[in-house]
Write an enzyme that holds these catalytic residues in place. Sequence first.
Site, mmCIF file in Angstrom:
data_model
loop_
_atom_site.group_PDB
_atom_site.id
_atom_site.type_symbol
_atom_site.label_atom_id
_atom_site.label_comp_id
_atom_site.label_asym_id
_atom_site.label_seq_id
_atom_site.Cartn_x
_atom_site.Cartn_y
_atom_site.Cartn_z
ATOM 1 C CD GLU A 63 -2.864 -1.234 2.353
ATOM 2 O OE1 GLU A 63 -2.849 -0.301 3.179
ATOM 3 O OE2 GLU A 63 -3.596 -2.232 2.483
ATOM 4 C CD GLU A 108 -3.805 -5.792 3.062
ATOM 5 O OE1 GLU A 108 -4.653 -5.006 3.573
ATOM 6 O OE2 GLU A 108 -2.595 -5.723 3.307
#
Length: 374
Positions: free
Chosen positions: A184, A279
């Site tokens: 991320e 995710e």
Amino acid sequence: MAYTTDFEKLKKQLNFKPDPTRPVSKQASKNTKMLFEYLKSIYGKKHLAGQQYLQSEEVEDLVYYHLTGKLPAVRGYDFMGVSSCKKTDDQVDRAIKWATQCGGIVTMCWHWYAPNDMDDYSKGSSFYYKTTSYDHKTCFDLCKGVTEGTAEYEFIIREIDMVSAELKRMAQLDIPVLWRPLHEANGNWFWWGNHDEQHREAYKKLWYMIFDRMENYHKLTNLIWVWNGQDKCMEVSPDTFDICGDDIYSVKEYDHSSQKQRFEYMTELAHGKMITLSECGYIPDPDEMKKDNAMWLWWLPWWREFVYKREGYKPVFDKDGYTVINKKYMTEDFMKRVMAHPDVIMREDLPWYDKDKHKLPDALSANLERIKSK
């Protein structure tokens, strides 16, 4: 003389002409190549069901097994306990057992704890950066972390070597790892993330340091690299990753859509490599993915409330002792339909799975024994 990354030499090694047909690791083991070939063979046709774990009790399994009789094929664990700043946990050991005893696929991420004070680690550490609203955060300076001669740089090298030692332990057991460091990176919540131009360049330098040190110094043989930068401004050479990952936590209720727009954007960043939902909060509907041609390689719901209902930090159990599914993220009917879908691969559907050889995870067996003895 200590090993350091020669960025000019590395740049020459990376031809920036990616070959999606083979792993980027030059010394990938036979088993790692076999997993890579398997992933390629199903990509665009089927999806691997996955699940992230944290707590040793792994009560997420009780939901899956009770409702479907099967378990997700991909299991996500974390190197967060492999740190100078934090006590070791048992996630690596559980990942090893999942691969060797249960026959599943392992993906590892790294919530990398960094100190708030380089002179005194006891003053606190976190993977969250100082600009976030979390109570525990760090002022760790990424730019110093990629600059030789600093205490931050020595910390970075030491930590990479610690994680490499755990990956080597897995390699010695011939366990391929879907390896997703610096995840991320497009956001500003992690200390390695996108804070400004200087930090973006430092992030890329750190990615190359990790790649170079693990591939060319430690010579790890079991890595399939997953890049999770999620934005063009964070792009690294496609010669350093095999799979392009995106993390999506939709704020819409019951959003089981294909996430077509994000898939299409990842296609622009992937350079022909496979794309995965590394995710998620909501599992995308396989029928929607096929309709929209957004064929994520696997999906990985996060742990705890993304699977089961909880009160405070404790799971809610039904009268029989099974964990109650959290209907905010999926209903029982949805889980049953998706996990039985012909396009979805569970652990029991993996071509190497052997019901006579591979057993259930220890925590699940213990939980089922507890339920049986009630």
